[in-house]
Enzyme design. Structure first.
Site, mmCIF file in Angstrom:
data_model
loop_
_atom_site.group_PDB
_atom_site.id
_atom_site.type_symbol
_atom_site.label_atom_id
_atom_site.label_comp_id
_atom_site.label_asym_id
_atom_site.label_seq_id
_atom_site.Cartn_x
_atom_site.Cartn_y
_atom_site.Cartn_z
ATOM 1 N N GLU A 61 0.832 -1.216 0.118
ATOM 2 C CA GLU A 61 0.186 -0.095 -0.020
ATOM 3 C C GLU A 61 0.908 1.379 -0.147
ATOM 4 O O GLU A 61 1.646 1.533 1.020
ATOM 5 C CB GLU A 61 -0.880 -0.167 1.377
ATOM 6 C CG GLU A 61 -1.645 1.192 1.537
ATOM 7 C CD GLU A 61 -2.352 1.192 3.046
ATOM 8 O OE1 GLU A 61 -2.910 2.185 3.278
ATOM 9 O OE2 GLU A 61 -2.298 0.293 3.639
ATOM 10 N N ASP A 87 -1.077 -1.134 5.913
ATOM 11 C CA ASP A 87 -0.989 -0.634 7.059
ATOM 12 C C ASP A 87 -2.051 -1.168 8.149
ATOM 13 O O ASP A 87 -3.043 -1.626 7.674
ATOM 14 C CB ASP A 87 -1.312 0.938 6.976
ATOM 15 C CG ASP A 87 -0.420 1.824 6.472
ATOM 16 O OD1 ASP A 87 0.701 1.332 6.003
ATOM 17 O OD2 ASP A 87 -0.753 3.089 6.032
ATOM 18 N N ASP A 139 -4.571 -0.519 9.948
ATOM 19 C CA ASP A 139 -5.409 0.545 10.297
ATOM 20 C C ASP A 139 -6.726 0.212 9.471
ATOM 21 O O ASP A 139 -6.767 -0.720 8.486
ATOM 22 C CB ASP A 139 -5.081 2.095 10.013
ATOM 23 C CG ASP A 139 -4.428 2.421 8.855
ATOM 24 O OD1 ASP A 139 -4.804 1.715 7.875
ATOM 25 O OD2 ASP A 139 -3.943 3.315 8.469
ATOM 26 N N ASP A 198 -7.983 1.605 6.941
ATOM 27 C CA ASP A 198 -8.061 1.807 5.521
ATOM 28 C C ASP A 198 -7.098 0.690 4.731
ATOM 29 O O ASP A 198 -7.439 0.138 3.790
ATOM 30 C CB ASP A 198 -6.862 3.236 5.173
ATOM 31 C CG ASP A 198 -7.988 4.418 5.011
ATOM 32 O OD1 ASP A 198 -9.274 4.231 5.090
ATOM 33 O OD2 ASP A 198 -7.505 5.557 4.987
#
Length: 634
Positions: A423, A496, A498, A500
């Site tokens: 990402e 990541d 998180d 997203d």
């Protein structure tokens, strides 16, 4: 090890009774993993279902006890308790202790049966620490106990009753199974399936570990099954139900089109999930394609010189359940997952052809909807074919319009190679610098890829990110996908930790499952686990991967003091190349989660809920599963 040259009768080992099952359990239940463990429940329940199919059982109750032991109770005829004419022991004991003993070998007890090999009850007994059978028959209750396949008590009369049926209790043997922890959802999925396939049979599941109970009873049978499968999808028409009989064959089919772009066909023979299809599925597909094309030509949707719609076009957005019951099924392969009876193809073709033809003639509006959907699918297929040609050109990888370029590895041996889908460009840069160039390739992805659940393949192939992945993997897409051609044995999603990042993972997994399913089914897809924290004490760095791990590590080092620094990573971009290698990419140190699909039906449902258009099912799914989340970063 010294090998004895003598090969005579002394070398031939005969395993007595059920020793063979205990020695090679995988031959009988597939494996000793969690899948094999659940197979024990299905073997016993299948015997009760056979009683139901024979018309003698209406209720089946399954209990998961607090210690993961199981009880299955049915109200069938009850196992025979009289002396067996050949074995000279009670027949119930024969059923429980002798392999390939049962009422399914031509004795007339069962015309149709899912448990074909007579191994069910005896195999469960062999692989259980303890097993108890209670039979209620002719006003009396009989009980017998067993352990690891051996009889531990004689058959005794323990009382009188007005009931009839069989009750089997077993405790799986911890010496055999890798783990003994039944998954409620896995068991309930199969029991629900069996209730759909056998209309009017009530099956209950009680989990005493969590005080959970469900009842499955579907008077609509497989029609209800299709309604259930499509409950979170936009339906185009009411479910069509077809039933036909020829000689000893009973054919049931339910089908419904929805507004998605994927087909979901599920086929069963005598309640066995024929995941590899077989002659019943071929008969259904052939008839449907022929009848839809005939209808399209008859009413001018297709001109005389137009190409016929392909089977793939006709099945776009179709959910169907094909169920056949027959006396002498021939299954290909040891796992019984493909029906091989050649006569079945023509029988199913004839029944489906006539029924679908009548439905379309009587419902011209429905006919038009199906033809329109099929024609749109055909146009999209042509456009996708042109787009696919583009993805095959090597030059696409060098195109300056690509948001992230592939940094390939030096090795050309797919079994050695892996590709990281990373990402963002900054993390992609660190990954490129930190990787081992010999076997690790990096493909940075810019932002979130397209949600393929809501797009046809031609639109999807316009996405540069998706085209880059297809070209990099080198194995095609959709119906052309060939898992043997993949250039990397391991495809690793690195995002990541998180919200997203989780969304990107879900988008990628949806893409793989819908268009490169074998990647997931054969275990080529992994999710990287970057650390959440770096704990520095003095000059020593230590990485931890969860809040619980952080808590435990701080206890281990005597708590946090002025000499301890804790850094919370918000994203991969915060790590330099060296840190990314040490924590997330070094095969000696990293943690990878392999993505598995245990159940195609459940996977289809989850992707529909998470990525489809309907909000309410998604809200319900989140509410139901919120407690299971271990690591939430908002």
């Amino acid at each position: 090890m010294e090998i004895n040259n003598i090969y005579d009768e002394s070398q031939i080992q005969v395993l007595e009774g059920l020793e063979a099952v205990r020695k090679r359990p995988g031959m009988y239940i597939g494996s000793t993993s969690i899948r094999g463990l659940h197979h024990l429940v299905y073997e016993i329940v299948d015997n009760s279902i056979d009683e139901a199919m024979a018309g003698f059982c209406k209720n089946i109750d399954v209990f998961i006890h607090p210690d993961n032991s199981i009880t299955v109770i049915d109200d069938g005829r009850g196992m025979p308790v009289g002396m067996h004419h050949k074995m000279k022991i009670p027949t119930v004991e024969v059923i429980m202790t002798v392999l390939h003993a049962g009422g399914k070998f031509g004795g007339g007890a069962y015309k149709v049966s899912g448990g074909l090999h007579g191994v069910g009850a005896s195999v469960v007994n062999a692989l259980s620490e303890t097993c108890e059978v209670e039979v209620s028959v002719d006003g009396e209750i009989w009980k017998q106990t067993f352990s690891k396949g051996k009889t531990t008590s004689t058959l005794v009369n323990i009382g009188t009753t007005q009931e009839h049926g069989t009750k089997i209790f077993f405790m799986p043997d911890a010496e055999i199974f890798e783990e003994i922890d039944f998954d409620y959802e896995t068991v309930s999925q199969r029991l629900r399936e069996l209730a759909f396939l056998n209309k009017g049979i009530r099956i209950t599941l009680t989990d005493e570990r969590e005080d959970k109970k469900q009842e499955f009873l579907y008077e609509g049978g497989i029609k209800s099954f299709v309604d259930y499968l499509n409950r979170n999808k936009g339906k185009i028409h009411d479910t069509i139900y077809i039933e036909g009989r020829k000689d000893e064959y009973i054919v049931e089919i339910a089908l419904q089109y929805n507004d998605t772009y994927t087909e979901n066909l599920f086929s069963f023979a005598n309640n066995i999930d024929t995941v590899e299809g077989g002659t019943h599925l071929v008969g259904f597909k052939t008839a449907l394609t022929r009848i839809v094309n005939d209808y399209a030509k008859k009413f001018g949707f297709l001109k005389e010189n137009d190409k016929n719609l392909s089977g793939e076009d006709v099945r776009e957005g179709l959910t169907a359940v094909i169920s056949i019951k027959l006396t002498d099924p021939q299954f290909e392969g040891q796992t019984k997952t493909k029906l091989g009876n050649s006569e079945v193809r023509g029988i199913v073709d004839g029944i489906v052809g006539e029924a679908i033809s009548n439905v379309l003639e009587e419902n011209p509006e429905l006919g038009k909807k199906i033809i329109d959907k099929s024609l749109n699918a055909a146009r999209a297929r042509d456009a996708a074919k042109k787009a696919r040609e583009l993805t095959r050109r090597k030059s696409i990888l060098e195109s300056t319009t690509l948001p992230g370029k592939l940094s390939d590895c030096a090795s050309k041996d797919p079994m050695e190679c892996e590709i990281y889908l990373v990402e963002g460009d900054s993390a992609g840069g660190s990954a490129k610098q930190g990787r081992d160039r010999k076997f690790q390739a990096i493909l940075p992805l810019k932002g979130k890829i397209m949600n393929v659940e809501k797009q046809r393949i031609d639109k999807m192939l316009a996405s540069l990110e998706i085209r880059a992945m297809i070209t990099a993997f080198g194995a095609g897409i959709g119906k052309d996908f060939d898992v043997k051609k993949i250039r990397y044995d391991r495809i690793i999603i690195m995002t990541d930790a998180d919200v997203d990042g989780a969304h990107i993972r879900t988008l990628l997994l949806t893409f793989f499952y819908r268009y490169m399913k074998e990647l997931v089914e054969e275990g080529h897809v992994y999710v990287a686990q970057p650390p959440l924290y770096k704990v520095t004490k003095g000059k020593k760095d230590h990485y931890v991967y969860s809040d619980l791990e952080l808590k435990n590590y701080l206890l281990e080092i005597g708590g946090k003091d002025n000499n301890t620094d804790i850094q919370r990573y918000k994203g991969l971009g915060e790590m330099d190349a060296h840190q990314l290698w040490d924590t997330t990419m070094n095969p000696e140190e990293r943690v990878l989660l392999q993505v598995h699909v245990e159940d195609a039906m459940a996977a289809d449902e989850i992707f529909t809920i998470l990525m489809g258009d309907k909000v309410e099912p998604r809200r319900e799914f989140i509410q139901e599963n919120a407690k299971k989340v271990l690591n939430l970063d908002i």
